[in-house]
Design a protein around this motif. Structure first.
Motif, short mmCIF file in Angstrom:
data_model
loop_
_atom_site.label_atom_id
_atom_site.label_comp_id
_atom_site.label_asym_id
_atom_site.label_seq_id
_atom_site.Cartn_x
_atom_site.Cartn_y
_atom_site.Cartn_z
N GLY A 105 22.09 -14.40 64.42
CA GLY A 105 20.67 -14.73 64.53
C GLY A 105 19.88 -13.70 65.30
O GLY A 105 18.72 -13.93 65.61
N HIS A 106 20.51 -12.56 65.62
CA HIS A 106 19.80 -11.55 66.42
C HIS A 106 18.67 -10.88 65.65
O HIS A 106 17.71 -10.39 66.23
CB HIS A 106 20.78 -10.50 66.93
N LYS A 107 18.75 -10.87 64.32
CA LYS A 107 17.71 -10.23 63.51
C LYS A 107 16.78 -11.25 62.86
O LYS A 107 15.57 -11.07 62.85
CB LYS A 107 18.34 -9.33 62.44
N GLU A 108 17.35 -12.30 62.32
CA GLU A 108 16.51 -13.30 61.66
C GLU A 108 17.23 -14.65 61.62
O GLU A 108 18.46 -14.72 61.69
CB GLU A 108 16.15 -12.87 60.24
N PHE A 109 16.45 -15.71 61.51
CA PHE A 109 17.02 -17.05 61.36
C PHE A 109 15.96 -17.98 60.79
O PHE A 109 14.75 -17.70 60.84
CB PHE A 109 17.56 -17.60 62.69
N SER A 110 16.41 -19.09 60.26
CA SER A 110 15.53 -20.15 59.77
C SER A 110 16.18 -21.48 60.13
O SER A 110 17.34 -21.72 59.81
CB SER A 110 15.35 -20.06 58.25
N VAL A 174 10.07 -30.08 60.73
CA VAL A 174 9.51 -28.81 61.17
C VAL A 174 10.48 -27.69 60.80
O VAL A 174 11.70 -27.86 60.91
CB VAL A 174 9.22 -28.80 62.69
N VAL A 175 9.93 -26.58 60.34
CA VAL A 175 10.73 -25.41 59.98
C VAL A 175 10.23 -24.22 60.79
O VAL A 175 9.03 -23.92 60.78
CB VAL A 175 10.64 -25.09 58.47
N VAL A 176 11.14 -23.58 61.52
CA VAL A 176 10.79 -22.38 62.28
C VAL A 176 11.60 -21.21 61.73
O VAL A 176 12.77 -21.35 61.38
CB VAL A 176 11.05 -22.55 63.79
N ARG A 177 10.95 -20.05 61.64
CA ARG A 177 11.60 -18.85 61.11
C ARG A 177 11.23 -17.66 61.98
O ARG A 177 10.17 -17.62 62.57
CB ARG A 177 11.19 -18.57 59.66
N VAL A 179 11.86 -13.23 61.69
CA VAL A 179 12.42 -12.00 61.13
C VAL A 179 11.91 -10.87 62.02
O VAL A 179 10.71 -10.61 62.07
CB VAL A 179 12.00 -11.77 59.67
N ASP A 180 12.83 -10.23 62.73
CA ASP A 180 12.45 -9.23 63.72
C ASP A 180 11.48 -9.86 64.73
O ASP A 180 11.79 -10.87 65.32
CB ASP A 180 11.88 -7.98 63.05
N ASN A 181 10.28 -9.29 64.88
CA ASN A 181 9.33 -9.85 65.84
C ASN A 181 8.28 -10.73 65.17
O ASN A 181 7.29 -11.10 65.79
CB ASN A 181 8.65 -8.74 66.63
N GLN A 182 8.50 -11.07 63.90
CA GLN A 182 7.58 -11.94 63.17
C GLN A 182 8.14 -13.37 63.15
O GLN A 182 9.30 -13.58 62.80
CB GLN A 182 7.40 -11.44 61.72
N GLY A 183 7.30 -14.35 63.53
CA GLY A 183 7.74 -15.73 63.55
C GLY A 183 6.78 -16.65 62.84
O GLY A 183 5.60 -16.31 62.65
N SER A 184 7.26 -17.82 62.44
CA SER A 184 6.40 -18.80 61.77
C SER A 184 6.90 -20.20 62.08
O SER A 184 8.07 -20.41 62.40
CB SER A 184 6.37 -18.57 60.25
N VAL A 185 5.98 -21.18 61.98
CA VAL A 185 6.32 -22.58 62.17
C VAL A 185 5.49 -23.40 61.19
O VAL A 185 4.32 -23.11 60.94
CB VAL A 185 6.04 -23.04 63.62
N GLN A 186 6.12 -24.42 60.61
CA GLN A 186 5.43 -25.30 59.66
C GLN A 186 5.87 -26.73 59.92
O GLN A 186 7.06 -27.04 59.97
CB GLN A 186 5.75 -24.92 58.22
N LEU A 187 4.90 -27.63 60.09
CA LEU A 187 5.15 -29.05 60.32
C LEU A 187 4.79 -29.83 59.07
O LEU A 187 3.65 -29.75 58.59
CB LEU A 187 4.34 -29.55 61.52
N ASN A 188 5.75 -30.57 58.56
CA ASN A 188 5.56 -31.39 57.37
C ASN A 188 4.92 -30.57 56.25
O ASN A 188 5.42 -29.50 55.92
CB ASN A 188 4.72 -32.63 57.73
N ASP A 189 3.80 -31.04 55.70
CA ASP A 189 3.15 -30.33 54.59
C ASP A 189 1.96 -29.49 55.05
O ASP A 189 1.16 -29.03 54.23
CB ASP A 189 2.68 -31.32 53.52
N GLN A 192 1.54 -23.06 57.04
CA GLN A 192 2.43 -22.32 57.93
C GLN A 192 1.64 -21.46 58.91
O GLN A 192 0.70 -20.78 58.53
CB GLN A 192 3.37 -21.45 57.08
N VAL A 193 2.03 -21.51 60.19
CA VAL A 193 1.40 -20.69 61.23
C VAL A 193 2.31 -19.51 61.52
O VAL A 193 3.52 -19.68 61.73
CB VAL A 193 1.16 -21.52 62.51
N GLU A 194 1.73 -18.31 61.56
CA GLU A 194 2.52 -17.10 61.79
C GLU A 194 1.99 -16.34 63.00
O GLU A 194 0.81 -16.42 63.33
CB GLU A 194 2.49 -16.20 60.56
#
Length: 220
Positions: A105-110, A174-177, A179-189, A192-194
Protein backbone atom coordinates in the motif's frame (compact mmCIF):
# COMPACT_ATOMS: atom_id res chain seq x y z
CA UNK A 1 -3.44 22.51 62.46
CA UNK A 2 -2.05 19.67 60.41
CA UNK A 3 -3.70 16.28 60.96
CA UNK A 4 -1.24 13.46 61.49
CA UNK A 5 -2.13 9.88 60.59
CA UNK A 6 -3.01 7.53 63.42
CA UNK A 7 -0.43 4.84 64.13
CA UNK A 8 0.13 2.15 66.71
CA UNK A 9 3.35 1.69 68.60
CA UNK A 10 4.35 -1.73 69.81
CA UNK A 11 7.10 -1.87 72.42
CA UNK A 12 7.91 -4.67 74.84
CA UNK A 13 4.72 -6.52 73.75
CA UNK A 14 2.64 -3.54 74.93
CA UNK A 15 0.26 -1.91 72.49
CA UNK A 16 -0.42 1.82 72.86
CA UNK A 17 -2.74 4.01 70.81
CA UNK A 18 -0.93 7.12 69.61
CA UNK A 19 -2.09 10.27 67.91
CA UNK A 20 -0.52 13.60 67.01
CA UNK A 21 1.19 13.92 70.38
CA UNK A 22 3.60 11.13 69.48
CA UNK A 23 4.38 12.27 65.95
CA UNK A 24 7.92 13.25 66.96
CA UNK A 25 8.88 9.68 67.78
CA UNK A 26 11.38 7.91 65.57
CA UNK A 27 9.14 5.51 63.68
CA UNK A 28 12.17 4.10 61.90
CA UNK A 29 12.88 2.28 65.16
CA UNK A 30 12.22 -1.46 64.68
CA UNK A 31 10.02 -1.46 67.75
CA UNK A 32 7.38 0.71 66.08
CA UNK A 33 4.87 -0.35 63.43
CA UNK A 34 3.31 2.37 61.26
CA UNK A 35 -0.28 1.87 60.13
CA UNK A 36 -2.12 4.22 57.77
CA UNK A 37 -5.87 3.59 57.87
CA UNK A 38 -6.61 5.50 54.64
CA UNK A 39 -3.96 3.66 52.60
CA UNK A 40 -5.18 0.29 53.92
CA UNK A 41 -8.80 1.06 53.04
CA UNK A 42 -7.78 2.22 49.56
CA UNK A 43 -5.89 -1.02 48.91
CA UNK A 44 -8.89 -3.07 50.00
CA UNK A 45 -11.17 -1.25 47.52
CA UNK A 46 -8.81 -1.47 44.55
CA UNK A 47 -10.18 -3.95 41.98
CA UNK A 48 -8.01 -6.87 40.94
CA UNK A 49 -7.96 -9.54 38.22
CA UNK A 50 -6.82 -12.11 40.77
CA UNK A 51 -9.04 -15.16 40.51
CA UNK A 52 -10.69 -14.04 37.24
CA UNK A 53 -10.16 -16.75 34.63
CA UNK A 54 -11.06 -15.67 31.08
CA UNK A 55 -11.56 -18.50 28.60
CA UNK A 56 -10.78 -18.76 24.87
CA UNK A 57 -7.73 -16.46 25.05
CA UNK A 58 -9.67 -13.68 26.71
CA UNK A 59 -7.82 -11.24 28.95
CA UNK A 60 -8.85 -9.63 32.23
CA UNK A 61 -8.93 -5.82 32.33
CA UNK A 62 -10.03 -3.24 34.89
CA UNK A 63 -12.90 -1.15 33.55
CA UNK A 64 -15.15 1.20 35.52
CA UNK A 65 -13.44 0.14 38.74
CA UNK A 66 -14.18 -3.55 38.30
CA UNK A 67 -12.52 -6.59 36.74
CA UNK A 68 -13.96 -7.84 33.46
CA UNK A 69 -12.98 -10.21 30.65
CA UNK A 70 -12.09 -8.68 27.31
CA UNK A 71 -13.17 -11.28 24.78
CA UNK A 72 -11.63 -11.99 21.36
CA UNK A 73 -13.78 -11.77 18.25
CA UNK A 74 -16.12 -14.76 18.07
CA UNK A 75 -16.51 -15.19 21.82
CA UNK A 76 -18.88 -13.72 24.39
CA UNK A 77 -20.08 -14.13 27.98
CA UNK A 78 -18.80 -12.91 31.33
CA UNK A 79 -15.75 -15.14 30.97
CA UNK A 80 -15.63 -15.44 27.13
CA UNK A 81 -17.05 -18.93 27.53
CA UNK A 82 -19.52 -18.67 24.63
CA UNK A 83 -18.58 -19.21 20.98
CA UNK A 84 -20.62 -17.05 18.59
CA UNK A 85 -20.72 -16.34 14.87
CA UNK A 86 -19.98 -12.70 14.16
CA UNK A 87 -21.32 -11.20 10.95
CA UNK A 88 -21.51 -7.53 11.87
CA UNK A 89 -19.30 -6.63 14.85
CA UNK A 90 -20.47 -3.79 17.07
CA UNK A 91 -17.97 -1.62 18.93
CA UNK A 92 -18.34 -0.23 22.44
CA UNK A 93 -16.08 2.27 24.19
CA UNK A 94 -12.46 1.37 23.48
CA UNK A 95 -13.18 -1.83 21.54
CA UNK A 96 -11.58 -2.26 18.12
CA UNK A 97 -10.97 -4.75 15.32
CA UNK A 98 -7.36 -5.38 14.31
CA UNK A 99 -6.81 -6.27 10.65
CA UNK A 100 -3.86 -7.78 8.79
CA UNK A 101 -1.14 -5.49 7.49
CA UNK A 102 -2.09 -3.65 4.31
CA UNK A 103 0.50 -5.05 1.92
CA UNK A 104 1.86 -3.12 -1.06
CA UNK A 105 0.00 0.00 0.00
CA UNK A 106 3.01 2.31 -0.13
CA UNK A 107 2.12 3.52 -3.64
CA UNK A 108 -1.64 3.10 -3.90
CA UNK A 109 -4.64 1.52 -2.21
CA UNK A 110 -8.43 1.45 -2.30
CA UNK A 111 -10.49 0.67 0.82
CA UNK A 112 -14.26 0.26 1.06
CA UNK A 113 -16.02 0.36 4.44
CA UNK A 114 -19.66 -0.43 5.16
CA UNK A 115 -20.86 0.70 8.57
CA UNK A 116 -23.99 1.61 10.53
CA UNK A 117 -23.12 4.46 12.89
CA UNK A 118 -24.95 5.32 16.09
CA UNK A 119 -22.89 8.45 16.73
CA UNK A 120 -21.73 11.36 14.58
CA UNK A 121 -18.18 11.05 15.90
CA UNK A 122 -15.80 8.11 15.91
CA UNK A 123 -12.82 6.43 14.31
CA UNK A 124 -13.59 4.11 11.40
CA UNK A 125 -10.12 3.14 10.25
CA UNK A 126 -6.53 3.90 11.17
CA UNK A 127 -3.35 2.70 9.52
CA UNK A 128 0.02 4.12 10.38
CA UNK A 129 3.69 3.68 11.00
CA UNK A 130 3.05 4.76 14.62
CA UNK A 131 -0.19 4.89 16.55
CA UNK A 132 0.49 8.55 17.43
CA UNK A 133 0.05 9.45 13.70
CA UNK A 134 3.12 11.69 13.92
CA UNK A 135 4.66 9.93 10.92
CA UNK A 136 3.19 8.29 7.79
CA UNK A 137 -0.46 7.39 8.32
CA UNK A 138 -3.95 7.31 6.91
CA UNK A 139 -7.24 7.54 8.78
CA UNK A 140 -10.98 7.60 8.14
CA UNK A 141 -13.11 9.17 10.85
CA UNK A 142 -16.51 10.67 11.56
CA UNK A 143 -16.56 14.29 12.70
CA UNK A 144 -19.97 15.84 13.31
CA UNK A 145 -21.41 13.31 10.89
CA UNK A 146 -19.02 14.03 8.00
CA UNK A 147 -16.49 11.47 6.82
CA UNK A 148 -12.92 12.79 7.04
CA UNK A 149 -10.11 11.06 5.11
CA UNK A 150 -6.57 12.03 6.13
CA UNK A 151 -3.26 10.75 4.84
CA UNK A 152 0.38 11.80 5.05
CA UNK A 153 3.32 10.08 3.39
CA UNK A 154 6.01 12.34 4.72
CA UNK A 155 5.54 15.59 2.80
CA UNK A 156 2.48 16.98 4.58
CA UNK A 157 -1.10 15.93 5.30
CA UNK A 158 -4.10 15.87 3.02
CA UNK A 159 -7.56 16.28 4.53
CA UNK A 160 -10.66 15.34 2.53
CA UNK A 161 -14.23 15.87 3.76
CA UNK A 162 -17.45 14.50 2.29
CA UNK A 163 -20.05 17.11 1.28
CA UNK A 164 -22.85 15.35 3.15
CA UNK A 165 -23.24 13.64 6.49
CA UNK A 166 -23.74 9.96 7.17
CA UNK A 167 -27.19 8.62 7.98
CA UNK A 168 -27.36 7.42 11.57
CA UNK A 169 -28.76 3.93 12.30
CA UNK A 170 -28.57 3.14 8.56
CA UNK A 171 -25.94 1.32 6.52
CA UNK A 172 -23.49 3.67 4.85
CA UNK A 173 -20.65 2.97 2.46
CA UNK A 174 -17.46 4.99 2.08
CA UNK A 175 -14.63 4.40 -0.39
CA UNK A 176 -11.20 5.97 0.07
CA UNK A 177 -8.42 5.80 -2.52
CA UNK A 178 -4.88 7.04 -2.84
CA UNK A 179 -2.43 6.94 -5.74
CA UNK A 180 0.89 8.58 -4.91
CA UNK A 181 -0.05 11.95 -3.37
CA UNK A 182 -3.54 12.01 -4.93
CA UNK A 183 -6.45 10.97 -2.69
CA UNK A 184 -10.22 10.71 -2.93
CA UNK A 185 -13.23 9.89 -0.73
CA UNK A 186 -16.81 9.06 -1.68
CA UNK A 187 -19.76 8.52 0.68
CA UNK A 188 -22.69 6.48 -0.58
CA UNK A 189 -23.88 7.96 -3.91
CA UNK A 190 -22.43 11.42 -3.32
CA UNK A 191 -19.89 12.85 -5.73
CA UNK A 192 -16.25 11.95 -5.18
CA UNK A 193 -14.03 14.48 -3.37
CA UNK A 194 -10.39 14.65 -4.46
CA UNK A 195 -7.31 16.36 -3.07
CA UNK A 196 -3.52 16.29 -3.09
CA UNK A 197 -1.22 16.04 -0.09
CA UNK A 198 0.96 19.05 0.63
CA UNK A 199 4.53 19.24 -0.66
CA UNK A 200 7.16 21.24 1.21
CA UNK A 201 8.88 23.57 -1.25
CA UNK A 202 10.34 21.81 -4.28
CA UNK A 203 10.73 18.51 -2.37
CA UNK A 204 10.13 15.59 -4.67
CA UNK A 205 7.33 13.37 -3.47
CA UNK A 206 8.62 10.03 -2.26
CA UNK A 207 6.63 7.09 -1.02
CA UNK A 208 9.50 4.87 -0.05
CA UNK A 209 8.74 5.35 3.64
CA UNK A 210 4.99 5.42 3.44
CA UNK A 211 4.22 2.19 5.30
CA UNK A 212 0.57 1.37 5.85
CA UNK A 213 0.50 -1.06 8.76
CA UNK A 214 -3.09 -1.68 9.63
CA UNK A 215 -3.39 -1.09 13.37
CA UNK A 216 -7.04 -0.76 14.23
CA UNK A 217 -10.52 -0.04 13.01
CA UNK A 218 -13.04 1.19 15.54
CA UNK A 219 -16.34 2.96 15.72
CA UNK A 220 -17.76 4.49 18.85
Amino acid sequence: MENWPTFMSVKNNEVLDNAAGNNARDIDDDSFYYYDEEDSAEQEKKPSCAGVVCQNNGSCVIEKNQAACQCPLGTAGNFCEKLIEVRYPKFYGNSYLALPILRNGHKEFSVSIEFRPESQNGLLLFSGEKISAKTDFMSVSLEDGFVIFRFDCGTGPAVLKTPNQVTLAKWNRVVVRRVDNQGSVQLNDDHQVESTSKVRGDLLFSLEHCHNNMIAASLS
